[in-house]
Motif scaffolding. Sequence first.
Motif, PDB file in Angstrom:
ATOM      1  N   MET A 151       0.834  -1.205   0.000  1.00 43.68           N
ATOM      2  CA  MET A 151       0.000   0.000   0.000  1.00 43.68           C
ATOM      3  C   MET A 151       0.871   1.258   0.000  1.00 43.68           C
ATOM      4  O   MET A 151       1.979   1.248   0.529  1.00 43.68           O
ATOM      5  CB  MET A 151      -0.909   0.031   1.243  1.00 43.68           C
ATOM      6  N   LEU A 152       0.321   2.315  -0.581  1.00 42.19           N
ATOM      7  CA  LEU A 152       0.841   3.665  -0.411  1.00 42.19           C
ATOM      8  C   LEU A 152      -0.266   4.512   0.196  1.00 42.19           C
ATOM      9  O   LEU A 152      -1.403   4.503  -0.302  1.00 42.19           O
ATOM     10  CB  LEU A 152       1.256   4.286  -1.745  1.00 42.19           C
ATOM     11  N   HIS A 153       0.051   5.225   1.279  1.00 43.22           N
ATOM     12  CA  HIS A 153      -0.886   6.162   1.890  1.00 43.22           C
ATOM     13  C   HIS A 153      -0.374   7.575   1.614  1.00 43.22           C
ATOM     14  O   HIS A 153       0.740   7.921   2.034  1.00 43.22           O
ATOM     15  CB  HIS A 153      -0.989   5.942   3.403  1.00 43.22           C
ATOM     16  N   CYS A 154      -1.150   8.364   0.907  1.00 46.80           N
ATOM     17  CA  CYS A 154      -0.695   9.694   0.487  1.00 46.80           C
ATOM     18  C   CYS A 154      -1.606  10.786   1.038  1.00 46.80           C
ATOM     19  O   CYS A 154      -2.824  10.617   1.112  1.00 46.80           O
ATOM     20  CB  CYS A 154      -0.675   9.792  -1.037  1.00 46.80           C
ATOM     21  N   VAL A 224      -3.359   2.211  -3.478  1.00 48.19           N
ATOM     22  CA  VAL A 224      -2.859   3.558  -3.209  1.00 48.19           C
ATOM     23  C   VAL A 224      -4.038   4.430  -2.819  1.00 48.19           C
ATOM     24  O   VAL A 224      -5.010   4.527  -3.582  1.00 48.19           O
ATOM     25  CB  VAL A 224      -2.167   4.168  -4.453  1.00 48.19           C
ATOM     26  N   ASP A 225      -3.989   5.031  -1.625  1.00 53.06           N
ATOM     27  CA  ASP A 225      -5.047   5.966  -1.250  1.00 53.06           C
ATOM     28  C   ASP A 225      -4.470   7.364  -1.112  1.00 53.06           C
ATOM     29  O   ASP A 225      -3.335   7.543  -0.663  1.00 53.06           O
ATOM     30  CB  ASP A 225      -5.745   5.534   0.048  1.00 53.06           C
ATOM     31  N   VAL A 226      -5.253   8.345  -1.542  1.00 52.66           N
ATOM     32  CA  VAL A 226      -4.831   9.740  -1.512  1.00 52.66           C
ATOM     33  C   VAL A 226      -5.907  10.581  -0.847  1.00 52.66           C
ATOM     34  O   VAL A 226      -7.054  10.619  -1.321  1.00 52.66           O
ATOM     35  CB  VAL A 226      -4.574  10.289  -2.937  1.00 52.66           C
ATOM     36  N   GLU A 227      -5.554  11.248   0.233  1.00 52.26           N
ATOM     37  CA  GLU A 227      -6.421  12.286   0.794  1.00 52.26           C
ATOM     38  C   GLU A 227      -6.067  13.596   0.101  1.00 52.26           C
ATOM     39  O   GLU A 227      -4.938  14.067   0.199  1.00 52.26           O
ATOM     40  CB  GLU A 227      -6.190  12.446   2.291  1.00 52.26           C
ATOM     41  N   ILE A 228      -7.020  14.169  -0.623  1.00 51.08           N
ATOM     42  CA  ILE A 228      -6.808  15.464  -1.258  1.00 51.08           C
ATOM     43  C   ILE A 228      -7.710  16.478  -0.575  1.00 51.08           C
ATOM     44  O   ILE A 228      -8.928  16.294  -0.507  1.00 51.08           O
ATOM     45  CB  ILE A 228      -7.046  15.401  -2.794  1.00 51.08           C
ATOM     46  N   PHE A 229      -7.107  17.532  -0.048  1.00 51.96           N
ATOM     47  CA  PHE A 229      -7.810  18.533   0.758  1.00 51.96           C
ATOM     48  C   PHE A 229      -7.218  19.887   0.395  1.00 51.96           C
ATOM     49  O   PHE A 229      -6.162  20.263   0.889  1.00 51.96           O
ATOM     50  CB  PHE A 229      -7.610  18.215   2.240  1.00 51.96           C
ATOM     51  N   VAL A 230      -7.887  20.611  -0.509  1.00 55.63           N
ATOM     52  CA  VAL A 230      -7.283  21.828  -1.060  1.00 55.63           C
ATOM     53  C   VAL A 230      -7.681  23.098  -0.321  1.00 55.63           C
ATOM     54  O   VAL A 230      -7.259  24.186  -0.703  1.00 55.63           O
ATOM     55  CB  VAL A 230      -7.599  21.970  -2.571  1.00 55.63           C
ATOM     56  N   ASN A 231      -8.462  22.964   0.744  1.00 55.66           N
ATOM     57  CA  ASN A 231      -8.809  24.116   1.565  1.00 55.66           C
ATOM     58  C   ASN A 231      -8.609  23.783   3.045  1.00 55.66           C
ATOM     59  O   ASN A 231      -9.473  24.001   3.885  1.00 55.66           O
ATOM     60  CB  ASN A 231     -10.259  24.554   1.304  1.00 55.66           C
ATOM     61  N   SER A 232      -7.415  23.264   3.363  1.00 59.70           N
ATOM     62  CA  SER A 232      -7.126  22.880   4.741  1.00 59.70           C
ATOM     63  C   SER A 232      -7.041  24.100   5.653  1.00 59.70           C
ATOM     64  O   SER A 232      -7.285  24.004   6.851  1.00 59.70           O
ATOM     65  CB  SER A 232      -5.812  22.103   4.812  1.00 59.70           C
ATOM     66  N   GLY A 233      -6.632  25.238   5.088  1.00 63.07           N
ATOM     67  CA  GLY A 233      -6.593  26.476   5.858  1.00 63.07           C
ATOM     68  C   GLY A 233      -5.317  26.738   6.608  1.00 63.07           C
ATOM     69  O   GLY A 233      -5.115  27.850   7.114  1.00 63.07           O
ATOM     70  N   PHE A 234      -4.399  25.748   6.690  1.00 64.42           N
ATOM     71  CA  PHE A 234      -3.223  25.974   7.532  1.00 64.42           C
ATOM     72  C   PHE A 234      -1.877  25.808   6.839  1.00 64.42           C
ATOM     73  O   PHE A 234      -0.865  26.300   7.321  1.00 64.42           O
ATOM     74  CB  PHE A 234      -3.251  25.036   8.742  1.00 64.42           C
ATOM     75  N   GLY A 235      -1.818  25.103   5.712  1.00 64.80           N
ATOM     76  CA  GLY A 235      -0.513  24.929   5.089  1.00 64.80           C
ATOM     77  C   GLY A 235      -0.547  23.970   3.923  1.00 64.80           C
ATOM     78  O   GLY A 235      -1.579  23.369   3.610  1.00 64.80           O
TER      79      GLY A 235
END
Length: 340
Positions: A151-154, A224-235
């Motif tokens: 697995m790849l965790h991204c 392969v799983d990818v968390e994509i979060f383009v408005n995290s607000g912190f970095g």
Amino acid sequence: MGGQLGVAVLGAGHMGADHIRRLDRVVSGARVVAVADPDRGRAEAATAGIDGVSLHADALAALDAPGVEAVLIASPGPAHEEALLGAFERGLPVLCEKPMVPDSAGALRVVEAEARLGRRLVQVGFMRRYDAGYRRLKSLLASGALGRPLMLHCTHRNVSSPPGFTTAMLVDSSVSHEIDAARWLLDQELTAVTVLRPRPSGNAPEGLADPQLVLFETSGGALVDVEIFVNSGFGYQVRCEAVGESGSARIGDEHGMVVTTAAGAVEDVAQDYLVRFADAYDREVREWVEQTRRGRVSGPSAWDGYASALVAETGVRSQRTGARHTVELAPRPALYTQEA
């Protein structure tokens, strides 16, 4: 090639201006001789202080400018196909920012055109392959020290999305980097995509389904799983953990400067990709210049650009349906059977 490599840069926006600066001030062995951008003021600002640069509104005109020996494409994705085919007609080596071409049909046309030439001219700008952490992880996986990769965790987080950013762009723009990185790290193709959409964050603009979880299946049986979060607000955060039969390894936890005062400790967090991957961009362009001056082409190929575009398209389809969709690659031309 003797002397400095004369480079035409197509696009003088955020990415293009940074590459112009890099070629002029950071990378030796090259010089910017032409810049194309429809916004004359933007081109002038990006080339301020650089002598002998010709400015053009039209990309193909820049390719024909005196002294041009190679091309760096940093214009918007829809303009890439014409520029790439124009470079092929002139025999010019190219470093093309991702996406090589946004749609898989156009990307396949570029692959077929280059295959007809019988030699590689294109390197695609998947700069994570040049990041020190990603290279260490690639070497570790190739050594077999972790056993067979399972697995790849991204994780891929941005501070905020720019105006006009769409739900599809979470996959076909942002996750495209993970698509290429996973194929490269594992040396496997991505064969199926499933996109899951939780309840959108309250920080996401109206109508933007953010964040999302993207799940890829591979030709070697890994996930392969990818968390994509383009408005995290912190970095801006990019992490990757590889899990194998015999161990695991994670990159992206590198710590920035920590400032400690009576109020407590505060750690720097990168705010955009040009900061997080500054060294990778420098290494990518430096190696491209060195290889081009030797008459060679290495790095991510047009085939990699096509594969990424097709997987991303398949992911966008899964976004819309919520279902699992398989990836059906075209036959791979012989030119790309032994990648660098």
